[in-house]
Design a protein around this motif. Structure first.
Motif, PDB file in Angstrom:
ATOM      1  N   LYS A 139       9.905  -7.698   7.106  1.00 50.93           N
ATOM      2  CA  LYS A 139       9.302  -9.028   7.298  1.00 50.93           C
ATOM      3  C   LYS A 139       7.813  -8.986   6.977  1.00 50.93           C
ATOM      4  O   LYS A 139       7.109  -8.071   7.403  1.00 50.93           O
ATOM      5  CB  LYS A 139       9.499  -9.475   8.737  1.00 50.93           C
ATOM      6  CG  LYS A 139      10.984  -9.529   9.126  1.00 50.93           C
ATOM      7  CD  LYS A 139      11.259 -10.637  10.100  1.00 50.93           C
ATOM      8  CE  LYS A 139      12.743 -10.681  10.419  1.00 50.93           C
ATOM      9  NZ  LYS A 139      13.166 -11.931  11.006  1.00 50.93           N
ATOM     10  N   VAL A 140       7.354  -9.981   6.217  1.00 48.53           N
ATOM     11  CA  VAL A 140       5.927 -10.092   5.879  1.00 48.53           C
ATOM     12  C   VAL A 140       5.428 -11.458   6.365  1.00 48.53           C
ATOM     13  O   VAL A 140       6.230 -12.372   6.602  1.00 48.53           O
ATOM     14  CB  VAL A 140       5.686  -9.940   4.354  1.00 48.53           C
ATOM     15  CG1 VAL A 140       6.110  -8.567   3.861  1.00 48.53           C
ATOM     16  CG2 VAL A 140       6.396 -11.032   3.561  1.00 48.53           C
ATOM     17  N   PRO A 141       4.088 -11.620   6.498  1.00 47.43           N
ATOM     18  CA  PRO A 141       3.587 -12.882   7.066  1.00 47.43           C
ATOM     19  C   PRO A 141       3.907 -14.115   6.223  1.00 47.43           C
ATOM     20  O   PRO A 141       4.340 -15.141   6.751  1.00 47.43           O
ATOM     21  CB  PRO A 141       2.065 -12.662   7.124  1.00 47.43           C
ATOM     22  CG  PRO A 141       1.862 -11.188   7.044  1.00 47.43           C
ATOM     23  CD  PRO A 141       3.029 -10.631   6.297  1.00 47.43           C
ATOM     24  N   GLY A 142       3.670 -14.053   4.903  1.00 48.77           N
ATOM     25  CA  GLY A 142       3.900 -15.225   4.054  1.00 48.77           C
ATOM     26  C   GLY A 142       4.333 -14.792   2.666  1.00 48.77           C
ATOM     27  O   GLY A 142       4.338 -13.591   2.343  1.00 48.77           O
ATOM     28  N   SER A 143       4.659 -15.769   1.831  1.00 43.83           N
ATOM     29  CA  SER A 143       5.146 -15.445   0.479  1.00 43.83           C
ATOM     30  C   SER A 143       4.103 -14.711  -0.349  1.00 43.83           C
ATOM     31  O   SER A 143       4.446 -13.932  -1.239  1.00 43.83           O
ATOM     32  CB  SER A 143       5.565 -16.727  -0.241  1.00 43.83           C
ATOM     33  OG  SER A 143       6.704 -17.268   0.380  1.00 43.83           O
ATOM     34  N   PHE A 144       2.828 -14.981  -0.064  1.00 41.88           N
ATOM     35  CA  PHE A 144       1.754 -14.314  -0.808  1.00 41.88           C
ATOM     36  C   PHE A 144       1.836 -12.796  -0.631  1.00 41.88           C
ATOM     37  O   PHE A 144       1.437 -12.036  -1.524  1.00 41.88           O
ATOM     38  CB  PHE A 144       0.403 -14.833  -0.306  1.00 41.88           C
ATOM     39  CG  PHE A 144      -0.752 -14.523  -1.214  1.00 41.88           C
ATOM     40  CD1 PHE A 144      -0.964 -15.269  -2.362  1.00 41.88           C
ATOM     41  CD2 PHE A 144      -1.633 -13.491  -0.912  1.00 41.88           C
ATOM     42  CE1 PHE A 144      -2.025 -14.980  -3.206  1.00 41.88           C
ATOM     43  CE2 PHE A 144      -2.696 -13.202  -1.738  1.00 41.88           C
ATOM     44  CZ  PHE A 144      -2.897 -13.945  -2.899  1.00 41.88           C
ATOM     45  N   GLU A 145       2.348 -12.342   0.507  1.00 38.92           N
ATOM     46  CA  GLU A 145       2.412 -10.901   0.802  1.00 38.92           C
ATOM     47  C   GLU A 145       3.699 -10.256   0.278  1.00 38.92           C
ATOM     48  O   GLU A 145       3.849  -9.020   0.362  1.00 38.92           O
ATOM     49  CB  GLU A 145       2.317 -10.665   2.317  1.00 38.92           C
ATOM     50  CG  GLU A 145       0.924 -10.821   2.895  1.00 38.92           C
ATOM     51  CD  GLU A 145       0.467 -12.271   2.981  1.00 38.92           C
ATOM     52  OE1 GLU A 145       1.295 -13.136   3.316  1.00 38.92           O
ATOM     53  OE2 GLU A 145      -0.710 -12.530   2.670  1.00 38.92           O
ATOM     54  N   LEU A 146       4.629 -11.048  -0.251  1.00 38.25           N
ATOM     55  CA  LEU A 146       5.905 -10.477  -0.701  1.00 38.25           C
ATOM     56  C   LEU A 146       5.738  -9.412  -1.796  1.00 38.25           C
ATOM     57  O   LEU A 146       6.349  -8.343  -1.715  1.00 38.25           O
ATOM     58  CB  LEU A 146       6.840 -11.589  -1.206  1.00 38.25           C
ATOM     59  CG  LEU A 146       7.450 -12.509  -0.136  1.00 38.25           C
ATOM     60  CD1 LEU A 146       8.122 -13.719  -0.797  1.00 38.25           C
ATOM     61  CD2 LEU A 146       8.481 -11.752   0.697  1.00 38.25           C
ATOM     62  N   PRO A 147       4.894  -9.665  -2.836  1.00 39.64           N
ATOM     63  CA  PRO A 147       4.855  -8.702  -3.946  1.00 39.64           C
ATOM     64  C   PRO A 147       4.384  -7.308  -3.543  1.00 39.64           C
ATOM     65  O   PRO A 147       4.986  -6.310  -3.963  1.00 39.64           O
ATOM     66  CB  PRO A 147       3.871  -9.347  -4.939  1.00 39.64           C
ATOM     67  CG  PRO A 147       3.930 -10.801  -4.648  1.00 39.64           C
ATOM     68  CD  PRO A 147       4.128 -10.884  -3.167  1.00 39.64           C
ATOM     69  N   LEU A 148       3.339  -7.221  -2.733  1.00 39.84           N
ATOM     70  CA  LEU A 148       2.833  -5.896  -2.374  1.00 39.84           C
ATOM     71  C   LEU A 148       3.870  -5.129  -1.561  1.00 39.84           C
ATOM     72  O   LEU A 148       4.142  -3.946  -1.832  1.00 39.84           O
ATOM     73  CB  LEU A 148       1.516  -6.004  -1.591  1.00 39.84           C
ATOM     74  CG  LEU A 148       0.950  -4.663  -1.128  1.00 39.84           C
ATOM     75  CD1 LEU A 148       0.664  -3.740  -2.312  1.00 39.84           C
ATOM     76  CD2 LEU A 148      -0.321  -4.871  -0.300  1.00 39.84           C
ATOM     77  N   ALA A 149       4.459  -5.805  -0.584  1.00 37.48           N
ATOM     78  CA  ALA A 149       5.481  -5.127   0.220  1.00 37.48           C
ATOM     79  C   ALA A 149       6.650  -4.701  -0.670  1.00 37.48           C
ATOM     80  O   ALA A 149       7.142  -3.568  -0.567  1.00 37.48           O
ATOM     81  CB  ALA A 149       5.960  -6.048   1.339  1.00 37.48           C
ATOM     82  N   ALA A 150       7.066  -5.593  -1.575  1.00 38.09           N
ATOM     83  CA  ALA A 150       8.193  -5.263  -2.467  1.00 38.09           C
ATOM     84  C   ALA A 150       7.864  -4.053  -3.328  1.00 38.09           C
ATOM     85  O   ALA A 150       8.702  -3.165  -3.531  1.00 38.09           O
ATOM     86  CB  ALA A 150       8.530  -6.463  -3.347  1.00 38.09           C
ATOM     87  N   LYS A 151       6.626  -3.999  -3.824  1.00 37.02           N
ATOM     88  CA  LYS A 151       6.229  -2.875  -4.696  1.00 37.02           C
ATOM     89  C   LYS A 151       6.281  -1.561  -3.922  1.00 37.02           C
ATOM     90  O   LYS A 151       6.835  -0.571  -4.391  1.00 37.02           O
ATOM     91  CB  LYS A 151       4.827  -3.135  -5.247  1.00 37.02           C
ATOM     92  CG  LYS A 151       4.301  -2.045  -6.154  1.00 37.02           C
ATOM     93  CD  LYS A 151       3.041  -2.509  -6.870  1.00 37.02           C
ATOM     94  CE  LYS A 151       2.498  -1.442  -7.807  1.00 37.02           C
ATOM     95  NZ  LYS A 151       1.763  -0.389  -7.103  1.00 37.02           N
ATOM     96  N   ARG A 152       5.718  -1.567  -2.704  1.00 37.07           N
ATOM     97  CA  ARG A 152       5.713  -0.330  -1.903  1.00 37.07           C
ATOM     98  C   ARG A 152       7.140   0.101  -1.562  1.00 37.07           C
ATOM     99  O   ARG A 152       7.457   1.283  -1.568  1.00 37.07           O
ATOM    100  CB  ARG A 152       4.898  -0.527  -0.621  1.00 37.07           C
ATOM    101  CG  ARG A 152       3.404  -0.693  -0.864  1.00 37.07           C
ATOM    102  CD  ARG A 152       2.773   0.581  -1.424  1.00 37.07           C
ATOM    103  NE  ARG A 152       2.820   1.674  -0.466  1.00 37.07           N
ATOM    104  CZ  ARG A 152       1.893   1.922   0.452  1.00 37.07           C
ATOM    105  NH1 ARG A 152       0.828   1.140   0.523  1.00 37.07           N
ATOM    106  NH2 ARG A 152       2.013   2.934   1.286  1.00 37.07           N
ATOM    107  N   ILE A 153       7.975  -0.866  -1.250  1.00 34.62           N
ATOM    108  CA  ILE A 153       9.368  -0.554  -0.905  1.00 34.62           C
ATOM    109  C   ILE A 153      10.085   0.008  -2.137  1.00 34.62           C
ATOM    110  O   ILE A 153      10.815   1.001  -2.052  1.00 34.62           O
ATOM    111  CB  ILE A 153      10.075  -1.818  -0.368  1.00 34.62           C
ATOM    112  CG1 ILE A 153       9.473  -2.211   0.986  1.00 34.62           C
ATOM    113  CG2 ILE A 153      11.577  -1.605  -0.260  1.00 34.62           C
ATOM    114  CD1 ILE A 153       9.776  -3.635   1.408  1.00 34.62           C
TER     115      ILE A 153
END
Ligand code: DLZ
Length: 167
Positions: A54-68
Protein backbone atom coordinates in the motif's frame (compact mmCIF):
# COMPACT_ATOMS: atom_id res chain seq x y z
CA UNK A 1 5.46 -21.51 -44.17
CA UNK A 2 3.32 -19.60 -41.69
CA UNK A 3 5.15 -17.23 -39.33
CA UNK A 4 5.66 -18.54 -35.82
CA UNK A 5 3.26 -16.73 -33.52
CA UNK A 6 4.00 -16.22 -29.85
CA UNK A 7 1.27 -15.15 -27.46
CA UNK A 8 0.89 -15.24 -23.72
CA UNK A 9 -1.39 -17.75 -22.07
CA UNK A 10 -3.92 -16.95 -19.37
CA UNK A 11 -2.44 -19.38 -16.86
CA UNK A 12 -1.26 -17.81 -13.63
CA UNK A 13 -0.16 -20.92 -11.75
CA UNK A 14 3.53 -20.83 -10.92
CA UNK A 15 3.75 -17.06 -11.38
CA UNK A 16 4.17 -14.50 -8.59
CA UNK A 17 2.38 -11.14 -8.53
CA UNK A 18 2.64 -7.93 -6.55
CA UNK A 19 -0.27 -5.51 -6.34
CA UNK A 20 0.60 -1.93 -5.42
CA UNK A 21 -2.48 -0.13 -4.10
CA UNK A 22 -2.91 3.62 -3.62
CA UNK A 23 -4.74 4.52 -0.39
CA UNK A 24 -6.15 7.74 -1.89
CA UNK A 25 -9.86 7.02 -2.64
CA UNK A 26 -9.40 3.85 -0.60
CA UNK A 27 -13.05 2.76 -0.73
CA UNK A 28 -12.56 2.32 -4.48
CA UNK A 29 -8.93 1.20 -4.67
CA UNK A 30 -9.64 -1.76 -2.38
CA UNK A 31 -12.27 -2.83 -4.93
CA UNK A 32 -9.62 -2.68 -7.66
CA UNK A 33 -7.32 -4.87 -5.57
CA UNK A 34 -10.17 -7.30 -4.94
CA UNK A 35 -10.82 -7.39 -8.70
CA UNK A 36 -7.15 -8.08 -9.42
CA UNK A 37 -6.99 -10.89 -6.83
CA UNK A 38 -10.22 -12.35 -8.24
CA UNK A 39 -8.77 -12.42 -11.78
CA UNK A 40 -5.49 -13.98 -10.62
CA UNK A 41 -7.32 -16.64 -8.59
CA UNK A 42 -9.59 -17.53 -11.51
CA UNK A 43 -6.49 -17.96 -13.67
CA UNK A 44 -4.91 -20.37 -11.21
CA UNK A 45 -2.91 -18.19 -8.82
CA UNK A 46 -2.55 -19.25 -5.19
CA UNK A 47 -2.95 -16.61 -2.46
CA UNK A 48 0.61 -17.23 -1.26
CA UNK A 49 1.87 -16.10 -4.69
CA UNK A 50 0.18 -12.68 -4.38
CA UNK A 51 1.44 -9.81 -2.18
CA UNK A 52 -0.22 -6.40 -1.73
CA UNK A 53 1.78 -3.22 -1.01
CA UNK A 54 0.00 0.00 0.00
CA UNK A 55 1.23 3.49 -0.92
CA UNK A 56 -0.23 6.89 0.04
CA UNK A 57 -1.40 8.03 -3.43
CA UNK A 58 -1.13 7.27 -7.13
CA UNK A 59 1.86 9.59 -7.43
CA UNK A 60 3.84 7.14 -5.25
CA UNK A 61 2.89 4.03 -7.28
CA UNK A 62 5.83 4.13 -9.76
CA UNK A 63 8.65 4.27 -7.22
CA UNK A 64 7.19 1.49 -5.10
CA UNK A 65 6.53 -0.59 -8.23
CA UNK A 66 10.12 -0.10 -9.42
CA UNK A 67 11.61 -1.16 -6.08
CA UNK A 68 9.32 -4.17 -5.91
CA UNK A 69 10.18 -5.17 -9.49
CA UNK A 70 13.91 -4.82 -8.75
CA UNK A 71 13.70 -7.51 -6.05
CA UNK A 72 13.26 -10.08 -8.83
CA UNK A 73 10.64 -11.87 -6.71
CA UNK A 74 7.66 -11.13 -8.97
CA UNK A 75 6.69 -11.94 -12.56
CA UNK A 76 4.52 -8.81 -12.76
CA UNK A 77 3.57 -5.80 -10.66
CA UNK A 78 -0.01 -4.49 -10.88
CA UNK A 79 -0.56 -0.85 -9.87
CA UNK A 80 -4.05 0.21 -8.81
CA UNK A 81 -5.27 3.72 -8.03
CA UNK A 82 -8.14 6.15 -8.59
CA UNK A 83 -7.61 9.75 -9.69
CA UNK A 84 -10.75 11.91 -9.98
CA UNK A 85 -10.51 15.08 -12.04
CA UNK A 86 -13.29 16.95 -10.24
CA UNK A 87 -11.57 16.39 -6.86
CA UNK A 88 -7.96 16.84 -7.91
CA UNK A 89 -6.80 20.37 -8.88
CA UNK A 90 -3.51 18.95 -10.25
CA UNK A 91 -5.19 15.92 -11.87
CA UNK A 92 -2.93 16.03 -14.96
CA UNK A 93 0.24 15.90 -12.83
CA UNK A 94 -0.89 13.06 -10.59
CA UNK A 95 -2.38 10.93 -13.40
CA UNK A 96 0.29 11.83 -15.97
CA UNK A 97 3.28 11.23 -13.71
CA UNK A 98 1.79 7.97 -12.47
CA UNK A 99 1.36 6.79 -16.07
CA UNK A 100 4.83 7.76 -17.26
CA UNK A 101 6.44 6.52 -14.04
CA UNK A 102 4.80 3.14 -14.43
CA UNK A 103 6.13 2.87 -17.99
CA UNK A 104 9.63 3.78 -16.78
CA UNK A 105 9.45 1.25 -13.94
CA UNK A 106 8.65 -1.53 -16.42
CA UNK A 107 11.27 -0.52 -18.99
CA UNK A 108 14.05 -0.03 -16.46
CA UNK A 109 13.49 -3.37 -14.70
CA UNK A 110 12.24 -5.58 -17.57
CA UNK A 111 9.39 -6.64 -15.28
CA UNK A 112 5.83 -5.95 -16.50
CA UNK A 113 4.29 -3.14 -14.47
CA UNK A 114 0.57 -2.85 -15.20
CA UNK A 115 -1.53 0.32 -15.28
CA UNK A 116 -4.64 -0.35 -13.21
CA UNK A 117 -5.39 3.28 -12.44
CA UNK A 118 -8.89 4.62 -12.96
CA UNK A 119 -8.85 8.21 -14.22
CA UNK A 120 -12.34 9.66 -14.15
CA UNK A 121 -14.12 12.99 -14.30
CA UNK A 122 -16.50 12.22 -11.45
CA UNK A 123 -16.84 9.90 -8.46
CA UNK A 124 -19.74 8.15 -10.19
CA UNK A 125 -17.65 7.41 -13.27
CA UNK A 126 -14.85 6.13 -11.06
CA UNK A 127 -17.23 3.87 -9.15
CA UNK A 128 -18.45 2.34 -12.38
CA UNK A 129 -14.88 1.39 -13.35
CA UNK A 130 -14.09 -0.16 -9.98
CA UNK A 131 -16.64 -2.95 -10.17
CA UNK A 132 -19.51 -1.21 -8.41
CA UNK A 133 -21.69 -1.63 -11.51
CA UNK A 134 -19.80 -3.64 -14.11
CA UNK A 135 -16.16 -3.38 -15.24
CA UNK A 136 -13.24 -3.47 -12.82
CA UNK A 137 -9.92 -2.00 -13.99
CA UNK A 138 -8.01 -4.02 -11.41
CA UNK A 139 -9.44 -7.23 -12.86
CA UNK A 140 -8.48 -6.13 -16.40
CA UNK A 141 -4.95 -5.15 -15.38
CA UNK A 142 -4.44 -8.51 -13.67
CA UNK A 143 -5.57 -10.40 -16.79
CA UNK A 144 -3.06 -8.40 -18.83
CA UNK A 145 -0.37 -9.06 -16.19
CA UNK A 146 -0.78 -12.83 -16.59
CA UNK A 147 -0.72 -12.61 -20.39
CA UNK A 148 2.36 -10.39 -20.65
CA UNK A 149 4.26 -12.32 -17.93
CA UNK A 150 3.55 -15.52 -19.83
CA UNK A 151 4.68 -14.01 -23.14
CA UNK A 152 7.91 -12.64 -21.65
CA UNK A 153 8.59 -16.10 -20.24
CA UNK A 154 8.50 -17.47 -23.81
CA UNK A 155 11.03 -15.00 -25.18
CA UNK A 156 14.32 -16.82 -24.95
CA UNK A 157 17.46 -16.25 -26.93
CA UNK A 158 17.71 -19.11 -29.39
CA UNK A 159 20.28 -19.68 -32.11
CA UNK A 160 22.38 -16.58 -31.50
CA UNK A 161 21.63 -13.09 -32.73
CA UNK A 162 20.04 -11.99 -36.00
CA UNK A 163 23.27 -10.17 -36.87
CA UNK A 164 25.28 -13.34 -36.23
CA UNK A 165 23.05 -15.44 -38.50
CA UNK A 166 23.39 -12.86 -41.28
CA UNK A 167 27.15 -13.48 -41.09
C1 DLZ B 1 -3.03 15.02 -3.47
C2 DLZ B 1 -3.88 14.07 -4.24
C3 DLZ B 1 -5.09 14.50 -4.80
C4 DLZ B 1 -5.58 15.91 -4.69
N1 DLZ B 1 -5.89 13.65 -5.47
C5 DLZ B 1 -5.50 12.36 -5.61
C6 DLZ B 1 -6.31 11.43 -6.33
O1 DLZ B 1 -7.42 11.73 -6.83
N2 DLZ B 1 -5.87 10.16 -6.44
C7 DLZ B 1 -4.66 9.73 -5.91
O2 DLZ B 1 -4.32 8.56 -6.06
N3 DLZ B 1 -3.88 10.60 -5.22
C8 DLZ B 1 -4.27 11.87 -5.06
N4 DLZ B 1 -3.48 12.75 -4.37
C9 DLZ B 1 -2.29 12.23 -3.66
C10 DLZ B 1 -1.04 12.12 -4.55
O3 DLZ B 1 -1.10 10.95 -5.37
C11 DLZ B 1 0.22 11.99 -3.65
O4 DLZ B 1 0.04 10.94 -2.75
C12 DLZ B 1 0.50 13.25 -2.89
O5 DLZ B 1 0.56 14.37 -3.74
C13 DLZ B 1 1.83 13.15 -2.12
O6 DLZ B 1 2.92 12.97 -3.05
Amino acid sequence: MEPKIHSGSLKADGLRFAIVESRWNELLTTKLTAGAVDALSRLGSRNEDIEVFKVPGSFELPLAAKRIAETGRFDAVICVGVVIRGETPHFEYVAGEAASGITQAALSTNVPVLFGIVTADTVEQAMNRCGIKSGNKGFEAAMSAVEIASLLGQIVEEGGTAAGRAG
